[in-house]
Design a protein around this motif. Structure first.
Motif, PDB file in Angstrom:
ATOM      1  N   PRO A 130     101.110  50.731  -5.757  1.00  0.00           N
ATOM      2  CA  PRO A 130      99.719  51.134  -5.495  1.00  0.00           C
ATOM      3  C   PRO A 130      98.872  49.958  -5.033  1.00  0.00           C
ATOM      4  N   VAL A 131      97.969  50.223  -4.112  1.00  0.00           N
ATOM      5  CA  VAL A 131      97.187  49.159  -3.507  1.00  0.00           C
ATOM      6  C   VAL A 131      96.363  48.404  -4.548  1.00  0.00           C
ATOM      7  N   ARG A 132      95.893  49.070  -5.585  1.00  0.00           N
ATOM      8  CA  ARG A 132      95.097  48.349  -6.591  1.00  0.00           C
ATOM      9  C   ARG A 132      95.952  47.352  -7.368  1.00  0.00           C
ATOM     10  N   ARG A 133      97.222  47.656  -7.537  1.00  0.00           N
ATOM     11  CA  ARG A 133      98.098  46.689  -8.197  1.00  0.00           C
ATOM     12  C   ARG A 133      98.396  45.518  -7.268  1.00  0.00           C
ATOM     13  N   ARG A 134      98.542  45.802  -5.982  1.00  0.00           N
ATOM     14  CA  ARG A 134      98.730  44.702  -5.035  1.00  0.00           C
ATOM     15  C   ARG A 134      97.482  43.822  -5.001  1.00  0.00           C
ATOM     16  N   LEU A 149      96.147  39.339  -5.948  1.00  0.00           N
ATOM     17  CA  LEU A 149      95.249  38.406  -5.257  1.00  0.00           C
ATOM     18  C   LEU A 149      94.201  37.833  -6.201  1.00  0.00           C
ATOM     19  N   LEU A 150      93.688  38.660  -7.081  1.00  0.00           N
ATOM     20  CA  LEU A 150      92.662  38.177  -8.013  1.00  0.00           C
ATOM     21  C   LEU A 150      93.249  37.204  -9.028  1.00  0.00           C
ATOM     22  N   ARG A 151      94.482  37.447  -9.457  1.00  0.00           N
ATOM     23  CA  ARG A 151      95.131  36.469 -10.347  1.00  0.00           C
ATOM     24  C   ARG A 151      95.417  35.170  -9.595  1.00  0.00           C
ATOM     25  N   PHE A 152      95.832  35.287  -8.345  1.00  0.00           N
ATOM     26  CA  PHE A 152      96.060  34.094  -7.534  1.00  0.00           C
ATOM     27  C   PHE A 152      94.762  33.297  -7.381  1.00  0.00           C
ATOM     28  N   HIS A 153      93.663  33.975  -7.178  1.00  0.00           N
ATOM     29  CA  HIS A 153      92.346  33.323  -7.069  1.00  0.00           C
ATOM     30  C   HIS A 153      92.088  32.432  -8.267  1.00  0.00           C
ATOM     31  N   ASP A 154      92.322  32.953  -9.461  1.00  0.00           N
ATOM     32  CA  ASP A 154      92.045  32.187 -10.679  1.00  0.00           C
ATOM     33  C   ASP A 154      93.012  31.013 -10.832  1.00  0.00           C
ATOM     34  N   LEU A 155      94.287  31.250 -10.525  1.00  0.00           N
ATOM     35  CA  LEU A 155      95.270  30.171 -10.621  1.00  0.00           C
ATOM     36  C   LEU A 155      94.941  29.050  -9.640  1.00  0.00           C
ATOM     37  N   ALA A 164      90.850  35.565  -1.015  1.00  0.00           N
ATOM     38  CA  ALA A 164      91.570  36.281  -2.073  1.00  0.00           C
ATOM     39  C   ALA A 164      90.640  37.200  -2.857  1.00  0.00           C
ATOM     40  N   ARG A 165      89.447  36.703  -3.156  1.00  0.00           N
ATOM     41  CA  ARG A 165      88.488  37.547  -3.885  1.00  0.00           C
ATOM     42  C   ARG A 165      88.054  38.742  -3.048  1.00  0.00           C
ATOM     43  N   HIS A 166      87.779  38.481  -1.774  1.00  0.00           N
ATOM     44  CA  HIS A 166      87.291  39.559  -0.910  1.00  0.00           C
ATOM     45  C   HIS A 166      88.312  40.683  -0.789  1.00  0.00           C
ATOM     46  N   TYR A 167      89.527  40.343  -0.423  1.00  0.00           N
ATOM     47  CA  TYR A 167      90.523  41.403  -0.244  1.00  0.00           C
ATOM     48  C   TYR A 167      91.024  41.940  -1.583  1.00  0.00           C
ATOM     49  N   GLY A 168      90.944  41.117  -2.636  1.00  0.00           N
ATOM     50  CA  GLY A 168      91.265  41.636  -3.957  1.00  0.00           C
ATOM     51  C   GLY A 168      90.306  42.724  -4.402  1.00  0.00           C
ATOM     52  N   ARG A 169      89.054  42.620  -3.961  1.00  0.00           N
ATOM     53  CA  ARG A 169      88.044  43.631  -4.312  1.00  0.00           C
ATOM     54  C   ARG A 169      87.958  44.752  -3.276  1.00  0.00           C
TER      55      ARG A 169
END
Length: 536
Positions: free
Chosen positions: A86-90, A94-100, A134-139
């Motif tokens: 699912p796209v929300r899981r994908r 990105l949001l976890r990558f942003h924080d890392l 990453a934040r933009h496309y994560g949201r």
């Protein structure tokens, strides 16, 4: 490297301490082994650091065309399950990558500096840019990719849905000048759209891409979804284009044309961000102090090795002398250095080839009558590829620096009498990537921006405002490329639109005993009614 120091241009006096880490401290055999785990390669490649010209990594796996084919096989095998996620899981990856990325940025800042020779602040700009993407496309990815309903052929009777399907495996060829921003930054929308990626970074800056891949896998991306191949561009690049379902390329206009031809021959799409000869316009009412600072950033960020940097500076004749006096003084005072620490204002060129181009452009211009207002010479006392930030006056069109992309810390200045003249001269190039307008009158600035032939135009900023506004498209016109990164276009390029149309109750043809003539008459009256109802 530990014996070098940051110097103030023109004085040679040390003004800031060198960082304590060396290349050997950062790029260890253990790091290379860790980062290259799973990379397909049957040879060995070597990278160097521009700060000293010495070997940085001596055991990178070098890929052959056969290795590239294997990487595509691996990517295709992994892509099917990833696309079904699912796209929300994908997006959550990105949001976890942003924080890392933000929490571990000292690691990547060292690598970017060592691989490119840029200052720490300019390396940190890459971290900022990738985090924003990453934040933009994560949201926003779920909204960009969600099914959309459209008006059907016959309202109510025809239900139409537009779906966005991933293309499959994207071939991504990334350049050396922004090894984090232009590798993972471009891969992020491809991943969240459900694609796998086979990426060829420049060999000299492969460690940054490999580090980003490791972090993305740690954030939850299946390892097989991102394949990295390393090798010479003429050998590995065509193999990447040959195997891809879509190609994303950033680099020179000459190579971009070759990529476009190869993609077209296979009937696959491509996006290309290519060269630029970007213009900065300083109007008569500009805030001079802000404009000077903007000219310094815009011309000399990453030693001018930035596709959207300023290489042509047009200044209104009424303020030209004052502006250039301040600009030259500010440029001469810039701090150059090699420290793995904040403090330097400009770093090194990336290679001997770039140094030769910059030197040739400046020397030819001076020989043909141009005047050096600041800089104009290499600085081997700091590092083998350092060149002073340089301002040239009196540049004319026969000079290479006037029309060719220098891609170094060199800007040519020109005076203009009225704004129409400045616009015409700014547009007098085959390129059309970025531009900058400086004025206190925002309304007039926007009007001028609309007349400039450039994919992005910044008002009272050189490049960062447009590039950092990732909800809006970024790319070039003319010889500066095809397609756009960022925003909806930046993710939808990695998808195939699919229309699903469901017909209900009656077919689009004669029915219920209608003759062909009666059906044609019925449809004619229906079409007139739909127009009268203003339906689209």
């Amino acid at each position: 490297m530990t014996d070098s120091h940051i110097t103030q241009d023109g004085t040679g006096n040390p003004v800031a301490p060198e960082g304590t880490r060396t290349a050997a401290d950062v790029v260890t055999p253990e790091l290379i082994t860790r980062l290259t785990r799973g990379v397909v390669g049957s040879g060995t490649a070597v990278s160097h650091t521009p700060f000293t010209g010495e070997v940085l990594a001596s055991a990178l796996p070098e890929s052959t065309p056969e290795d590239v084919a294997t990487a595509f096989e691996n990517a295709r095998a992994a892509q099917r399950a990833w696309a079904a996620t699912p796209v929300r899981r994908r997006a959550a990856v990105l949001l976890r990558f942003h924080d890392l990325l933000l929490s571990r940025q000292p690691e990547i800042l060292d690598l970017i500096q060592l691989e490119t020779g840029k200052t720490r602040l300019h390396a940190q700009e890459e971290v900022q840019g990738v985090a924003i993407v990453a934040r933009h496309y994560g949201r926003k990815a779920p909204a960009y990719l969600r099914p959309k309903g459209h008006l059907g052929a016959v309202p109510t009777l025809t239900k139409v849905t537009e779906l966005r399907q991933p293309r499959g495996v994207v071939g991504l060829i990334a350049p050396w000048n922004y090894p984090l921003q232009l590798s993972v930054g471009d891969a992020i929308p491809a991943f969240v759209a459900g694609n796998a990626v086979v990426m060829k970074p420049d060999t000299e800056t492969a460690l940054s891409a490999l580090w980003a891949r490791e972090l993305m896998v740690e954030a939850g991306l299946p390892a097989g979804v991102w394949q990295i191949v390393i090798g010479d561009g003429p050998v590995v690049g065509p193999a990447v284009v040959e195997g891809a379902d879509y190609v994303s390329f950033t680099g020179s206009t000459r190579t971009g044309r070759e990529v476009a031809r190869a993609a077209a021959a296979r009937l696959v799409g491509c996006s290309l961000e290519l060269g630029g000869k970007n213009a900065m316009l300083v109007l008569h009412d500009a805030d001079l102090d802000r404009a000077v600072d903007g000219a310094v950033r815009g011309s000399f960020a990453s030693a001018g090795q930035l596709c959207i940097s300023m290489e042509r500076l047009y200044v209104h004749e009424s303020i030209a002398d004052t502006f250039l006096e301040r600009f030259a003084a500010r440029t001469k005072a810039m701090r150059l250095g090699t420290a793995l620490a904040y403090g330097a204002e400009m770093g090194s060129l990336v290679s001997e080839r770039q140094l030769e181009t910059v030197t040739r452009h400046v020397d030819e211009a001076v020989a043909k009558g141009a005047t050096v207002l600041a800089g104009g010479r290499p600085r081997p006392d700091i590092g083998p590829y350092f060149y002073e930030p340089t301002i040239l006056d009196g540049v004319e069109s026969p000079m290479a620096v006037c029309t060719e992309e220098t891609f170094g810390p060199v800007v040519s200045v020109y005076r203009f009498g009225d704004e129409d003249e400045a616009i015409v001269r700014a547009n007098a190039t085959a390129y059309g990537l970025n531009a900058s307008v400086w004025t206190k009158d925002a309304r007039r600035g926007r009007a001028i921006a609309a007349r400039l032939r450039a994919g992005t135009v910044n008002l009272n900023e050189s490049y960062a405002a447009a590039f950092g506004s990732v909800a809006s498209p970024m790319g070039g016109m003319g010889d500066s490329g095809l397609g756009r990164r960022h925003g909806s276009e930046g993710i939808l390029r990695f998808t195939e639109p699919q229309t699903v149309a469901q017909q209900r109750l009656m077919p689009l043809g004669p029915a219920f005993g209608m003759t062909d003539e009666k059906y044609a008459d019925f449809m004619t009256r229906s079409l007139r009614a739909l127009k009268a109802l203003r339906l689209r």
